[in-house]
Scaffold this motif. Sequence first.
Motif, mmCIF file in Angstrom:
data_model
loop_
_atom_site.group_PDB
_atom_site.id
_atom_site.type_symbol
_atom_site.label_atom_id
_atom_site.label_comp_id
_atom_site.label_asym_id
_atom_site.label_seq_id
_atom_site.Cartn_x
_atom_site.Cartn_y
_atom_site.Cartn_z
ATOM 1 N N THR A 65 0.956 -1.241 -0.099
ATOM 2 C CA THR A 65 0.084 0.042 -0.139
ATOM 3 C C THR A 65 0.825 1.106 0.028
ATOM 4 O O THR A 65 1.879 1.292 0.445
ATOM 5 C CB THR A 65 -0.972 -0.189 1.257
ATOM 6 N N ASN A 66 0.346 2.226 -0.325
ATOM 7 C CA ASN A 66 1.123 3.659 -0.295
ATOM 8 C C ASN A 66 1.820 3.956 1.058
ATOM 9 O O ASN A 66 2.957 4.236 1.022
ATOM 10 C CB ASN A 66 0.038 5.087 -0.528
ATOM 11 N N ARG B 213 2.815 2.232 -8.861
ATOM 12 C CA ARG B 213 1.559 2.368 -8.139
ATOM 13 C C ARG B 213 1.729 3.320 -6.920
ATOM 14 O O ARG B 213 0.590 4.040 -6.744
ATOM 15 C CB ARG B 213 1.051 0.932 -7.954
ATOM 16 N N GLN C 228 -0.990 5.682 -8.157
ATOM 17 C CA GLN C 228 -2.385 5.136 -8.349
ATOM 18 C C GLN C 228 -3.376 5.941 -7.906
ATOM 19 O O GLN C 228 -4.693 6.048 -8.225
ATOM 20 C CB GLN C 228 -2.443 3.800 -7.567
ATOM 21 N N SER C 229 -3.368 6.874 -6.689
ATOM 22 C CA SER C 229 -4.522 7.849 -6.178
ATOM 23 C C SER C 229 -4.649 8.925 -7.083
ATOM 24 O O SER C 229 -5.740 9.191 -7.526
ATOM 25 C CB SER C 229 -3.920 8.353 -4.936
ATOM 26 N N GLU D 146 -6.900 7.000 -9.953
ATOM 27 C CA GLU D 146 -8.168 6.754 -9.514
ATOM 28 C C GLU D 146 -9.209 7.976 -9.604
ATOM 29 O O GLU D 146 -10.271 8.041 -9.645
ATOM 30 C CB GLU D 146 -8.218 6.081 -8.064
ATOM 31 N N HIS D 147 -8.130 9.241 -9.202
ATOM 32 C CA HIS D 147 -8.968 10.399 -9.218
ATOM 33 C C HIS D 147 -9.367 11.163 -10.802
ATOM 34 O O HIS D 147 -10.506 11.601 -10.984
ATOM 35 C CB HIS D 147 -8.439 11.460 -8.491
ATOM 36 N N LEU E 263 -2.459 15.201 -6.001
ATOM 37 C CA LEU E 263 -2.468 13.869 -5.268
ATOM 38 C C LEU E 263 -1.028 13.090 -5.483
ATOM 39 O O LEU E 263 -0.606 12.289 -4.715
ATOM 40 C CB LEU E 263 -3.562 12.864 -5.800
ATOM 41 N N ARG F 68 2.117 12.087 -3.009
ATOM 42 C CA ARG F 68 2.752 10.819 -2.928
ATOM 43 C C ARG F 68 4.379 10.700 -3.131
ATOM 44 O O ARG F 68 4.906 10.204 -2.318
ATOM 45 C CB ARG F 68 2.051 9.852 -3.895
ATOM 46 N N GLU G 26 0.351 12.149 6.400
ATOM 47 C CA GLU G 26 -0.476 11.883 5.345
ATOM 48 C C GLU G 26 -2.102 12.584 5.359
ATOM 49 O O GLU G 26 -2.755 12.877 4.393
ATOM 50 C CB GLU G 26 -1.199 10.598 5.380
#
Length: 346
Positions: free
Chosen positions: A267-268, A296, A300-301, A304-305, A319, A323, A340
């Motif tokens: 995960t991030n 990713r 990735q975020s 997805e946005h 975003l 990251r 975060e």
Amino acid sequence: MSKYAEELRNTAKAMVAEGKGILAMDESNRTCNKRFDKVGVPTTEEMRRSYRELILTTPNLSNYISGAILYDETIRQATKDGVPFTQVMKDNGIIIGIKVDTGAKDLAGHPGEKVTEGLDGLRDRIAEYYEMGARFAKWRAVITIGENIPSNACIEANAHALARYAALCQEGGLVPIVEPEVLIDGDHTIERSYEVTNQTLHTVFDQLYRQDIAFDQMILKPSMSIAGKQCPQQSSVEEVADATVECLRNNVPASVPGVAFLSGGQTNEQAAQHLNIMNAKYAQECPWRITFSYARAIQQSALEHWRGDNSKVEEAQKLLLHRAKMNSAASQGKYSLDMEKEAVAV
């Protein structure tokens, strides 16, 4: 010694400059299309171009990203206004990288194992990419942990290919990123991951030595020693950091300028936490810079946005930058989960 030795040395150092990491945006068209499918983006060349433009034109990206690895399609593309992506990168101080392998194929006689191909014609491709402005390359080997695998044959075949690739890169003026990825898929323990990663890195550096690779003119992109995703006993952040750094210290020559980890499906937050503890705890004791080369875990975020909607480009870029900033902090041992919360509200 390569006629490019000094340039290669300087590029390798710049790739792992303090507070910076490498963005892996070199997914093949097939992989990129799979990711698009999952979020409902049309799988066309134009959408891939738009997505890559979103990434490469993110304001201030070079504050946290030293270089970006492109795919063959991407290095030939341009912004909607006709500016080549290579020019956008040069203007923004981001070093141009290129994926040069042609993918992991089934290893003959070894069910469930892969060997990466792409050595045929590589010298000519490197010469073309150098002319286009590329200054580093990437080749990914895939090692799977399972019942009675990996075999010595798989590890040796991949290590040999990585070494021959690295030799061609250094001859042609590209810093090789050597990427032996031990997959996180499976139910193996962290101890088994350590054992396989240790054997893999040992074999890889033996082959690099045999091919006369200049260790100060390459970057290692390894996976972390971590329990498989399906393992009932998941490792703590600290256990991963301890095992991973011990494995590196056993195998990686001190003259290698940097180790830029892949995220490998973490995960991030996990990817940032693991990198952070390694730096907070061990940076002073390690001879090489420990940083990131994530795909990713940075993109990735934003994907997805965005979902193909050009009215959301600016928010998606925020975003992406967030990251990159989190991983930059982690590469200096300055990351915390509290940071975060600074995430841009979009």
